[in-house]
Each structure stands twice: as structure tokens, then as C-alpha cells.
Design a protein around this motif. Structure first.
Motif, PDB file in Angstrom:
ATOM      1  N   THR A  51       0.863  -1.173   0.000  1.00 40.22           N
ATOM      2  CA  THR A  51       0.000   0.000   0.000  1.00 40.22           C
ATOM      3  C   THR A  51       0.902   1.226   0.000  1.00 40.22           C
ATOM      4  O   THR A  51       1.770   1.352   0.866  1.00 40.22           O
ATOM      5  CB  THR A  51      -0.918   0.031   1.234  1.00 40.22           C
ATOM      6  N   VAL A  52       0.716   2.078  -0.998  1.00 38.57           N
ATOM      7  CA  VAL A  52       1.506   3.303  -1.098  1.00 38.57           C
ATOM      8  C   VAL A  52       0.552   4.484  -0.965  1.00 38.57           C
ATOM      9  O   VAL A  52      -0.374   4.631  -1.771  1.00 38.57           O
ATOM     10  CB  VAL A  52       2.276   3.392  -2.434  1.00 38.57           C
ATOM     11  N   ASP A  53       0.775   5.292   0.059  1.00 35.93           N
ATOM     12  CA  ASP A  53       0.010   6.523   0.251  1.00 35.93           C
ATOM     13  C   ASP A  53       0.876   7.688  -0.227  1.00 35.93           C
ATOM     14  O   ASP A  53       1.999   7.866   0.253  1.00 35.93           O
ATOM     15  CB  ASP A  53      -0.345   6.726   1.722  1.00 35.93           C
ATOM     16  N   LEU A  54       0.346   8.451  -1.183  1.00 33.94           N
ATOM     17  CA  LEU A  54       1.063   9.582  -1.755  1.00 33.94           C
ATOM     18  C   LEU A  54       0.337  10.863  -1.366  1.00 33.94           C
ATOM     19  O   LEU A  54      -0.822  11.057  -1.758  1.00 33.94           O
ATOM     20  CB  LEU A  54       1.108   9.453  -3.277  1.00 33.94           C
ATOM     21  N   THR A  55       1.003  11.719  -0.597  1.00 31.21           N
ATOM     22  CA  THR A  55       0.388  12.961  -0.138  1.00 31.21           C
ATOM     23  C   THR A  55       1.244  14.142  -0.589  1.00 31.21           C
ATOM     24  O   THR A  55       2.312  14.386  -0.021  1.00 31.21           O
ATOM     25  CB  THR A  55       0.250  12.973   1.397  1.00 31.21           C
ATOM     26  N   PRO A  56       0.778  14.861  -1.623  1.00 27.73           N
ATOM     27  CA  PRO A  56       1.545  16.027  -2.052  1.00 27.73           C
ATOM     28  C   PRO A  56       1.277  17.212  -1.134  1.00 27.73           C
ATOM     29  O   PRO A  56       0.131  17.497  -0.786  1.00 27.73           O
ATOM     30  CB  PRO A  56       1.022  16.291  -3.467  1.00 27.73           C
ATOM     31  N   GLY A  57       2.347  17.893  -0.742  1.00 32.91           N
ATOM     32  CA  GLY A  57       2.198  19.104   0.053  1.00 32.91           C
ATOM     33  C   GLY A  57       1.610  20.227  -0.783  1.00 32.91           C
ATOM     34  O   GLY A  57       1.524  20.143  -2.012  1.00 32.91           O
ATOM     35  N   VAL A  58       1.204  21.283  -0.130  1.00 33.50           N
ATOM     36  CA  VAL A  58       0.555  22.425  -0.780  1.00 33.50           C
ATOM     37  C   VAL A  58       1.398  22.963  -1.937  1.00 33.50           C
ATOM     38  O   VAL A  58       0.873  23.243  -3.014  1.00 33.50           O
ATOM     39  CB  VAL A  58       0.269  23.535   0.259  1.00 33.50           C
ATOM     40  N   ASP A  59       2.703  23.092  -1.725  1.00 30.80           N
ATOM     41  CA  ASP A  59       3.576  23.633  -2.774  1.00 30.80           C
ATOM     42  C   ASP A  59       3.814  22.646  -3.908  1.00 30.80           C
ATOM     43  O   ASP A  59       4.143  23.046  -5.025  1.00 30.80           O
ATOM     44  CB  ASP A  59       4.931  24.051  -2.186  1.00 30.80           C
ATOM     45  N   ILE A  60       3.671  21.369  -3.650  1.00 30.73           N
ATOM     46  CA  ILE A  60       3.935  20.317  -4.630  1.00 30.73           C
ATOM     47  C   ILE A  60       2.665  19.930  -5.389  1.00 30.73           C
ATOM     48  O   ILE A  60       2.718  19.484  -6.523  1.00 30.73           O
ATOM     49  CB  ILE A  60       4.505  19.063  -3.914  1.00 30.73           C
ATOM     50  N   ALA A  61       1.518  20.125  -4.776  1.00 30.42           N
ATOM     51  CA  ALA A  61       0.243  19.651  -5.332  1.00 30.42           C
ATOM     52  C   ALA A  61      -0.029  20.119  -6.766  1.00 30.42           C
ATOM     53  O   ALA A  61      -0.473  19.306  -7.586  1.00 30.42           O
ATOM     54  CB  ALA A  61      -0.912  20.031  -4.412  1.00 30.42           C
ATOM     55  N   PRO A  62       0.209  21.396  -7.124  1.00 31.06           N
ATOM     56  CA  PRO A  62      -0.084  21.788  -8.503  1.00 31.06           C
ATOM     57  C   PRO A  62       0.659  20.943  -9.547  1.00 31.06           C
ATOM     58  O   PRO A  62       0.079  20.562 -10.567  1.00 31.06           O
ATOM     59  CB  PRO A  62       0.349  23.262  -8.561  1.00 31.06           C
ATOM     60  N   GLY A  63       1.907  20.615  -9.290  1.00 30.97           N
ATOM     61  CA  GLY A  63       2.669  19.778 -10.217  1.00 30.97           C
ATOM     62  C   GLY A  63       2.143  18.359 -10.278  1.00 30.97           C
ATOM     63  O   GLY A  63       2.086  17.762 -11.358  1.00 30.97           O
ATOM     64  N   VAL A  64       1.734  17.808  -9.140  1.00 24.91           N
ATOM     65  CA  VAL A  64       1.174  16.456  -9.113  1.00 24.91           C
ATOM     66  C   VAL A  64      -0.156  16.440  -9.857  1.00 24.91           C
ATOM     67  O   VAL A  64      -0.424  15.545 -10.660  1.00 24.91           O
ATOM     68  CB  VAL A  64       1.020  15.947  -7.663  1.00 24.91           C
ATOM     69  N   ILE A  65      -0.978  17.446  -9.615  1.00 25.63           N
ATOM     70  CA  ILE A  65      -2.282  17.527 -10.308  1.00 25.63           C
ATOM     71  C   ILE A  65      -2.065  17.633 -11.809  1.00 25.63           C
ATOM     72  O   ILE A  65      -2.743  16.955 -12.595  1.00 25.63           O
ATOM     73  CB  ILE A  65      -3.117  18.695  -9.751  1.00 25.63           C
ATOM     74  N   ARG A  66      -1.092  18.443 -12.252  1.00 24.59           N
ATOM     75  CA  ARG A  66      -0.789  18.547 -13.689  1.00 24.59           C
ATOM     76  C   ARG A  66      -0.318  17.203 -14.245  1.00 24.59           C
ATOM     77  O   ARG A  66      -0.661  16.842 -15.370  1.00 24.59           O
ATOM     78  CB  ARG A  66       0.275  19.614 -13.939  1.00 24.59           C
ATOM     79  N   ALA A  67       0.474  16.472 -13.458  1.00 26.83           N
ATOM     80  CA  ALA A  67       0.963  15.163 -13.914  1.00 26.83           C
ATOM     81  C   ALA A  67      -0.186  14.171 -14.072  1.00 26.83           C
ATOM     82  O   ALA A  67      -0.132  13.300 -14.947  1.00 26.83           O
ATOM     83  CB  ALA A  67       2.003  14.617 -12.935  1.00 26.83           C
ATOM     84  N   ILE A  68      -1.221  14.292 -13.260  1.00 29.86           N
ATOM     85  CA  ILE A  68      -2.386  13.395 -13.365  1.00 29.86           C
ATOM     86  C   ILE A  68      -3.316  13.853 -14.478  1.00 29.86           C
ATOM     87  O   ILE A  68      -3.770  13.057 -15.290  1.00 29.86           O
ATOM     88  CB  ILE A  68      -3.151  13.331 -12.025  1.00 29.86           C
ATOM     89  N   ASP A  69      -3.596  15.150 -14.533  1.00 28.66           N
ATOM     90  CA  ASP A  69      -4.563  15.734 -15.483  1.00 28.66           C
ATOM     91  C   ASP A  69      -3.900  15.941 -16.844  1.00 28.66           C
ATOM     92  O   ASP A  69      -3.602  17.052 -17.261  1.00 28.66           O
ATOM     93  CB  ASP A  69      -5.086  17.055 -14.927  1.00 28.66           C
ATOM     94  N   ARG A  70      -3.686  14.840 -17.554  1.00 31.42           N
ATOM     95  CA  ARG A  70      -2.928  14.867 -18.812  1.00 31.42           C
ATOM     96  C   ARG A  70      -3.591  15.710 -19.904  1.00 31.42           C
ATOM     97  O   ARG A  70      -2.905  16.284 -20.728  1.00 31.42           O
ATOM     98  CB  ARG A  70      -2.703  13.448 -19.324  1.00 31.42           C
ATOM     99  N   ASN A  71      -4.914  15.798 -19.928  1.00 29.89           N
ATOM    100  CA  ASN A  71      -5.572  16.601 -20.963  1.00 29.89           C
ATOM    101  C   ASN A  71      -5.842  18.034 -20.502  1.00 29.89           C
ATOM    102  O   ASN A  71      -6.455  18.809 -21.220  1.00 29.89           O
ATOM    103  CB  ASN A  71      -6.859  15.931 -21.449  1.00 29.89           C
TER     104      ASN A  71
END
Length: 185
Positions: free
Chosen positions: A45-65
């Protein structure tokens, strides 16, 4: 100092009373892994929690379109990407990890630093009596990533954790354990 101790307790109580109720990560991407070993399966089980400053980049990496909506196809693609950075082996033999389930939080929770992506992965094994070594590696997401890894205490009384070892960064982990024969009663 007869009154030093109660004063310290009162000061601590004031600090706790005025502390924020929820603290969120800011500039780190926490990847916390829990490993569960059974005779026939290794669950990761891998829990991935992006911090506030990191979240925009993680969201962009997920939201490919880049439509602002995270679809199930985008979730699966991101889970596959993360899983490709993970490796697992038993006694030196690589074990293919299969995605079991994924859970993604709302985008707003990720932006707030409180949203955790949860990936459940697994590998099929056939443990025989004797000594074994399980090795896990997380190649991760980059320089802002912080790793934690640990194994659960085996529920099966015939599996005995002997020793665990991690790199300082916790990107690599090894678990030495033994399996004893089942009682033949």
C-alpha cells in the motif's frame, strides 16, 4: 523550583490550545509504503500525499488533458506511472507488481495538502519453509519526495520477521524473515 513544573505544564497547555487543529505538508511529496507478507501474497500500500507547494505539479501530472477534471483513465495512468518506479523481489527474484485498487482524493484536498492518493498493489508468491529476503525499491517522484516504508507484523504465525533494513532516504528496504512449516496436527 517548586512551581517550575506546573508552570511548564500550563505553558504547554496554552501552546496546544492555540496550535492549529490540522497541519498540512507544504513542500514535500510524502510517499509512505506499508508491506504485508502472507504465504501466498505480498500486498503493498503506497500513500502519496503532495504538500501544498507540490500539489499543482502532481495535479498537472495526473490531469494529462489539462481539463481540470481528473478522470478514472488519468488516475489509472498515474497509478501505472508510480508503480513503474517501484520494484519488489523475493530472494533475488523480481516479483511483478499488479495494481489491485486505487483511490484518489478530491483535487481541492490535494491542493490543501491533505489529499492522499492510495495505491494498493500486490504480487503472488508461494513461500516455502526457510529464510527469505524481500527487497523493495521506490524510484519515486523527484527531489521533493520524502519516503517512509515499513512492514506489518505478519498475521500468519508461521511467518517471522527477523530483520529490516532501510537506506537513509527509505527509497530501498529489505525484510529478512523466516517461514516455519505448518503444524501437521
Amino acid at each position: 523550583m517548586k512551581y517550575g513544573r506546573p508552570l511548564s505544564a500550563a505553558a504547554a497547555a496554552l501552546l496546544v490550545a492555540h496550535a492549529p487543529a490540522h497541519a498540512h505538508r507544504l513542500d514535500e511529496y510524502l510517499q509512505a509504503t506499508v508491506i504485508d507478507v502472507t504465504r501466498r501474497h505480498v500486498a503493498i500500500t503506497v500513500d502519496l500525499t503532495p504538500g501544498v507547494d507540490i500539489a499543482p505539479g502532481v495535479i498537472r501530472a495526473i490531469d494529462r488533458n489539462e481539463d481540470g477534471v481528473l478522470s478514472q483513465q488519468e488516475w489509472q495512468a498515474y497509478a501505472t506511472h508510480v508503480a513503474q518506479g517501484l520494484s519488489l523481489s523475493l530472494d533475488g527474484t523480481p516479483l511483478p507488481l499488479v495494481s489491485v485498487t486505487t483511490a484518489f482524493p478530491p483535487v481541492a484536498a490535494m491542493r490543501a495538502g491533505s489529499g492522499t492518493i492510495r495505491l494498493h498493489l500486490g504480487a503472488t508468491v508461494a513461500l516455502t519453509p526457510g529464510a527469505h529476503r524481500l527487497a523493495y525499491t521506490n524510484q519515486g517522484a523527484g527531489p521533493d519526495t520524502v519516503y517512509l516504508v515499513n512492514a506489518l507484523l505478519p498475521r500468519d504465525p508461521t511467518i517471522h520477521a527477523q530483520h529490516q533494513q532501510r537506506t537513509t532516504s527509505q527509497t530501498s528496504y529489505e525484510l529478512d524473515f523466516t517461514v516455519t512449516p505448518r503444524d501437521s496436527k
